[in-house]
Design a protein around this motif. Structure first.
Motif, PDB file in Angstrom:
ATOM      1  N   ALA A 133       0.825  -1.210   0.000  1.00  0.00           N
ATOM      2  CA  ALA A 133       0.000   0.000   0.000  1.00  0.00           C
ATOM      3  C   ALA A 133       0.861   1.263   0.000  1.00  0.00           C
ATOM      4  CB  ALA A 133      -0.957   0.002   1.187  1.00  0.00           C
ATOM      5  N   ILE A 134       1.934   1.233   0.784  1.00  0.00           N
ATOM      6  CA  ILE A 134       2.817   2.401   0.815  1.00  0.00           C
ATOM      7  C   ILE A 134       3.417   2.659  -0.559  1.00  0.00           C
ATOM      8  CG2 ILE A 134       5.107   3.140   1.609  1.00  0.00           C
ATOM      9  CD1 ILE A 134       4.364   2.119   4.360  1.00  0.00           C
ATOM     10  N   MET A 135       3.839   1.589  -1.206  1.00  0.00           N
ATOM     11  CA  MET A 135       4.423   1.767  -2.529  1.00  0.00           C
ATOM     12  C   MET A 135       3.364   2.206  -3.532  1.00  0.00           C
ATOM     13  SD  MET A 135       7.260  -1.270  -2.771  1.00  0.00           S
ATOM     14  CE  MET A 135       8.134  -0.469  -4.122  1.00  0.00           C
ATOM     15  N   GLY A 136       2.183   1.633  -3.428  1.00  0.00           N
ATOM     16  CA  GLY A 136       1.097   2.027  -4.313  1.00  0.00           C
ATOM     17  C   GLY A 136       0.736   3.491  -4.118  1.00  0.00           C
ATOM     18  N   ASN A 137       0.791   3.928  -2.911  1.00  0.00           N
ATOM     19  CA  ASN A 137       0.510   5.320  -2.615  1.00  0.00           C
ATOM     20  C   ASN A 137       1.556   6.236  -3.254  1.00  0.00           C
ATOM     21  OD1 ASN A 137      -0.998   7.359  -1.237  1.00  0.00           O
ATOM     22  ND2 ASN A 137       0.724   7.539   0.174  1.00  0.00           N
ATOM     23  N   GLU A 138       2.792   5.820  -3.168  1.00  0.00           N
ATOM     24  CA  GLU A 138       3.872   6.585  -3.798  1.00  0.00           C
ATOM     25  C   GLU A 138       3.630   6.685  -5.307  1.00  0.00           C
ATOM     26  OE1 GLU A 138       6.404   8.022  -2.166  1.00  0.00           O
ATOM     27  OE2 GLU A 138       7.333   8.791  -4.004  1.00  0.00           O
ATOM     28  N   ILE A 139       3.218   5.589  -5.901  1.00  0.00           N
ATOM     29  CA  ILE A 139       2.958   5.588  -7.343  1.00  0.00           C
ATOM     30  C   ILE A 139       1.807   6.532  -7.680  1.00  0.00           C
ATOM     31  CG2 ILE A 139       2.083   4.166  -9.250  1.00  0.00           C
ATOM     32  CD1 ILE A 139       3.725   1.824  -7.997  1.00  0.00           C
ATOM     33  N   ALA A 140       0.754   6.469  -6.903  1.00  0.00           N
ATOM     34  CA  ALA A 140      -0.392   7.339  -7.152  1.00  0.00           C
ATOM     35  C   ALA A 140      -0.014   8.816  -7.002  1.00  0.00           C
ATOM     36  CB  ALA A 140      -1.546   6.982  -6.212  1.00  0.00           C
ATOM     37  N   LYS A 141       0.765   9.112  -5.979  1.00  0.00           N
ATOM     38  CA  LYS A 141       1.204  10.482  -5.747  1.00  0.00           C
ATOM     39  C   LYS A 141       2.076  10.984  -6.897  1.00  0.00           C
ATOM     40  CE  LYS A 141       3.750  11.283  -2.399  1.00  0.00           C
ATOM     41  NZ  LYS A 141       4.683  10.875  -1.334  1.00  0.00           N
ATOM     42  N   ASP A 142       2.999  10.128  -7.342  1.00  0.00           N
ATOM     43  CA  ASP A 142       3.876  10.517  -8.440  1.00  0.00           C
ATOM     44  C   ASP A 142       3.075  10.816  -9.696  1.00  0.00           C
ATOM     45  OD1 ASP A 142       6.079  10.245  -6.821  1.00  0.00           O
ATOM     46  OD2 ASP A 142       6.719   8.328  -7.642  1.00  0.00           O
ATOM     47  N   GLN A 143       1.980  10.102  -9.864  1.00  0.00           N
ATOM     48  CA  GLN A 143       1.195  10.347 -11.074  1.00  0.00           C
ATOM     49  C   GLN A 143       0.409  11.644 -10.963  1.00  0.00           C
ATOM     50  OE1 GLN A 143      -0.879   6.746 -12.118  1.00  0.00           O
ATOM     51  NE2 GLN A 143       1.044   5.711 -12.611  1.00  0.00           N
ATOM     52  N   GLN A 144       0.017  11.993  -9.743  1.00  0.00           N
ATOM     53  CA  GLN A 144      -0.624  13.296  -9.580  1.00  0.00           C
ATOM     54  C   GLN A 144       0.344  14.418  -9.927  1.00  0.00           C
ATOM     55  OE1 GLN A 144      -2.771  11.936  -5.633  1.00  0.00           O
ATOM     56  NE2 GLN A 144      -2.857  14.168  -5.839  1.00  0.00           N
ATOM     57  N   ILE A 145       1.598  14.234  -9.530  1.00  0.00           N
ATOM     58  CA  ILE A 145       2.592  15.253  -9.830  1.00  0.00           C
ATOM     59  C   ILE A 145       2.842  15.323 -11.332  1.00  0.00           C
ATOM     60  CG2 ILE A 145       5.035  15.842  -9.543  1.00  0.00           C
ATOM     61  CD1 ILE A 145       4.671  14.591  -6.695  1.00  0.00           C
ATOM     62  N   HIS A 146       2.775  14.171 -11.980  1.00  0.00           N
ATOM     63  CA  HIS A 146       2.899  14.149 -13.427  1.00  0.00           C
ATOM     64  C   HIS A 146       1.843  15.074 -14.039  1.00  0.00           C
ATOM     65  CE1 HIS A 146       3.472  11.580 -17.280  1.00  0.00           C
ATOM     66  NE2 HIS A 146       2.853  12.684 -17.604  1.00  0.00           N
ATOM     67  N   THR A 147       0.621  14.929 -13.588  1.00  0.00           N
ATOM     68  CA  THR A 147      -0.465  15.760 -14.091  1.00  0.00           C
ATOM     69  C   THR A 147      -0.229  17.230 -13.771  1.00  0.00           C
ATOM     70  OG1 THR A 147      -1.986  13.932 -13.734  1.00  0.00           O
ATOM     71  CG2 THR A 147      -2.959  16.100 -14.048  1.00  0.00           C
ATOM     72  N   LEU A 148       0.189  17.471 -12.542  1.00  0.00           N
ATOM     73  CA  LEU A 148       0.463  18.850 -12.143  1.00  0.00           C
ATOM     74  C   LEU A 148       1.515  19.485 -13.050  1.00  0.00           C
ATOM     75  CD1 LEU A 148       0.891  20.255  -8.602  1.00  0.00           C
ATOM     76  CD2 LEU A 148       2.833  20.418 -10.144  1.00  0.00           C
ATOM     77  N   LEU A 149       2.605  18.769 -13.268  1.00  0.00           N
ATOM     78  CA  LEU A 149       3.699  19.337 -14.054  1.00  0.00           C
ATOM     79  C   LEU A 149       3.342  19.463 -15.521  1.00  0.00           C
ATOM     80  CD1 LEU A 149       6.757  17.470 -12.518  1.00  0.00           C
ATOM     81  CD2 LEU A 149       6.150  19.869 -12.215  1.00  0.00           C
ATOM     82  N   SER A 150       2.459  18.599 -15.989  1.00  0.00           N
ATOM     83  CA  SER A 150       2.192  18.645 -17.417  1.00  0.00           C
ATOM     84  C   SER A 150       1.049  19.583 -17.769  1.00  0.00           C
ATOM     85  CB  SER A 150       1.927  17.238 -17.964  1.00  0.00           C
ATOM     86  OG  SER A 150       0.685  16.763 -17.514  1.00  0.00           O
ATOM     87  N   SER A 151       0.321  20.084 -16.781  1.00  0.00           N
ATOM     88  CA  SER A 151      -0.807  20.922 -17.197  1.00  0.00           C
ATOM     89  C   SER A 151      -1.149  22.101 -16.291  1.00  0.00           C
ATOM     90  CB  SER A 151      -2.060  20.059 -17.395  1.00  0.00           C
ATOM     91  OG  SER A 151      -2.458  19.462 -16.186  1.00  0.00           O
ATOM     92  N   TYR A 152      -0.471  22.247 -15.170  1.00  0.00           N
ATOM     93  CA  TYR A 152      -0.811  23.363 -14.296  1.00  0.00           C
ATOM     94  C   TYR A 152       0.057  24.584 -14.600  1.00  0.00           C
ATOM     95  CZ  TYR A 152      -3.522  20.351 -11.088  1.00  0.00           C
ATOM     96  OH  TYR A 152      -4.441  19.518 -10.516  1.00  0.00           O
ATOM     97  N   THR A 153      -0.511  25.762 -14.403  1.00  0.00           N
ATOM     98  CA  THR A 153       0.277  26.993 -14.500  1.00  0.00           C
ATOM     99  C   THR A 153       1.107  27.152 -13.226  1.00  0.00           C
ATOM    100  OG1 THR A 153      -1.401  28.307 -13.372  1.00  0.00           O
ATOM    101  CG2 THR A 153      -1.595  28.117 -15.768  1.00  0.00           C
ATOM    102  N   ALA A 154       1.973  28.136 -13.240  1.00  0.00           N
ATOM    103  CA  ALA A 154       2.836  28.383 -12.085  1.00  0.00           C
ATOM    104  C   ALA A 154       2.003  28.633 -10.833  1.00  0.00           C
ATOM    105  CB  ALA A 154       3.743  29.576 -12.360  1.00  0.00           C
ATOM    106  N   GLU A 155       0.954  29.405 -10.975  1.00  0.00           N
ATOM    107  CA  GLU A 155       0.130  29.699  -9.807  1.00  0.00           C
ATOM    108  C   GLU A 155      -0.584  28.451  -9.295  1.00  0.00           C
ATOM    109  OE1 GLU A 155      -3.433  32.138 -10.254  1.00  0.00           O
ATOM    110  OE2 GLU A 155      -2.740  33.402  -8.594  1.00  0.00           O
TER     111      GLU A 155
END
Lengths: 264, 264
Positions: free
Chosen positions: A163-185
């Motif tokens: 579960a801990i590792m799965g959580n890390e994977i899920a979190k990393d994918q959220q960051i992927h989304t953040l970096l690929s589509s969010y503005t600086a703000e």
DNA sequence: CGTAGTGTTGAATTGAATCAAGTGTCGTGG
DNA sequence: CCACGACACTTGATTCAATTCAACACTACG
């Protein structure tokens, strides 16, 4: 409420497992390291022991090494070191980063109390990044081969570590989304809110906290320059969403901050 | 096409679950599904069975469900569905994506044969993204609770699955670095080289391959717009590093492509 | 109490996005 | 089997968000 209180006096029953037991109890009681055992650790619920019963926690306690504290800038390990352990932050904070060929660093993660560091090395047997303390910090080191062995005996430990590792994977994918589509703000607002809830998890204020990292660290993590991070923080302050004083952050209007990233 | 003809003639054995073994052999021999057993699967080394001996592979075979093929656009699961299984791609390819509130999709991953899908759901018990087939594809479904049980019995399976998850974490962090510091050209070059080595792993040409995804998918994955992806591909072609014909890619100068991202 | 690291602010520049207008390709149904 | 419509892709012109460059202020610690 914490599991705590564990009969401190019964070295009896519970250990039957792995080879030897009596000594470990002694180590746990070692005086100068106050909250030294997993069972009495207040991070209990975040870290590995969750879902383990008392006798199981004792087994885990036996394999955990509680290292000396790290001071600001000390490295836990460096990129490409042999992978040996994962680490649970006991107090303080850490950052992971990689160095690019051109010398620039990019921060890949921040770690607060209760969070697990080093899982990037499991597959290749070498750590994929360096990680260092952002302030005076302490750590529980968990030798991975022993964790694996113990996971064979304790299904709930295996389950929890998956579960801990799965959580890390899920979190990393959220960051992927953040970096690929969010503005600086949007990135910055999301970052502040993320820290907020992580602080809340360790019973610190979710609306007023100290940033353990520099603006430059934040920028390297969010894919922005220092200047942009600084400007965005100033802008969010001017809009009345936050109050910034150097490393001190106060979230004045969490709902509005959520709005900033609302459409995403 | 329908769920395949399922042994039309033997309504007998194979349905009941675990706990029995002889029948499973029967299932494996089921004629119209050539490389149906893990032991005879040519992806053997990429997927879970690596590091298992023959009798262990038989145990794994018992829990793997080989679903009917998926056609282009079919969903394996959708964001927020209950997490039940992880999936190994047998043939074809898939993409994972999340939908933002404003309707836009962002692609979080592509999956080629031998790769494992669905680990983002392990922690929360709900899939964090949707995943769908990019072309006609087939899958091995591995019910996670059974995988956990079997991992209790087979230390090497537990070890291998920890490694698979660790690998996913390491990969996700590389992408973090890519998204936070690479230019459009560097991202694209890195993407093409990454696909190249993944194709090589499944014994396909690393220098000439078909993209299973659209330019738009690539853009959503790399944090670029379709137009930019298109322009960069054209530019790389003009420089003589690649040859592009619609979905067909040929890497003409891999060394130069590596140079593109060399300083990173 | 000085200096190196950290943070802020402004002005100019630029890489990629956006807007716009096409062409190319493929699968479907007539 | 062809024609049609829906996507997929390309290319160009313009705009804009964030970077870069530059100068300066703060602070913190030895």
């Amino acid at each position: 409420m914490s599991p705590r209180d564990m009969s401190s006096n019964s070295p009896t029953v519970n250990d039957n497992k792995i080879t030897m037991k009596p000594q470990t109890v002694v180590r746990k009681i070692c005086p100068h390291n106050a909250n030294v055992s997993c069972s009495s650790c207040r991070l209990n619920e975040l870290c590995l022991p969750i879902a383990l019963n008392k006798s199981e926690i004792h087994l885990l306690d036996e394999i955990v090494e509680r290292n000396r504290p790290y001071k600001k800038g000390d490295h836990l390990y460096r990129q490409n070191d042999d992978f040996k352990s994962v680490y649970a932050v006991r107090s303080g904070s850490f950052k992971s980063y990689v160095l690019s060929n051109n010398g620039q660093g990019r921060v890949t993660g921040f770690f607060l109390p209760g969070e697990i560091i080093g899982m990037d090395g499991i597959a290749s047997k070498h750590y994929a990044n360096s990680t260092q303390a952002l302030e005076h910090s302490s750590i529980c080191e968990i030798p991975f081969s022993q964790l694996e062995k113990l996971s064979q005996q304790l299904p709930s430990l295996q389950h929890h570590f998956f579960a801990i590792m799965g959580n890390e994977i899920a979190k990393d994918q959220q960051i992927h989304t953040l970096l690929s589509s969010y503005t600086a703000e949007e990135r910055t607002a999301s970052f502040l809110l993320g820290l907020s809830s992580r602080f809340a998890h360790v019973a610190l204020s979710p609306i007023r906290y100290l940033l353990p990292m520099t603006r430059s660290d934040i920028g390297e993590y969010l894919g922005l320059t220092v200047e942009t991070v600084s400007r965005i923080l100033t802008a969010l302050q001017r809009k009345g969403l936050i109050e910034v004083n150097n490393r001190e952050i106060e979230l004045l209007d969490i709902e509005a901050l959520r709005q900033v990233i609302g459409s995403k």
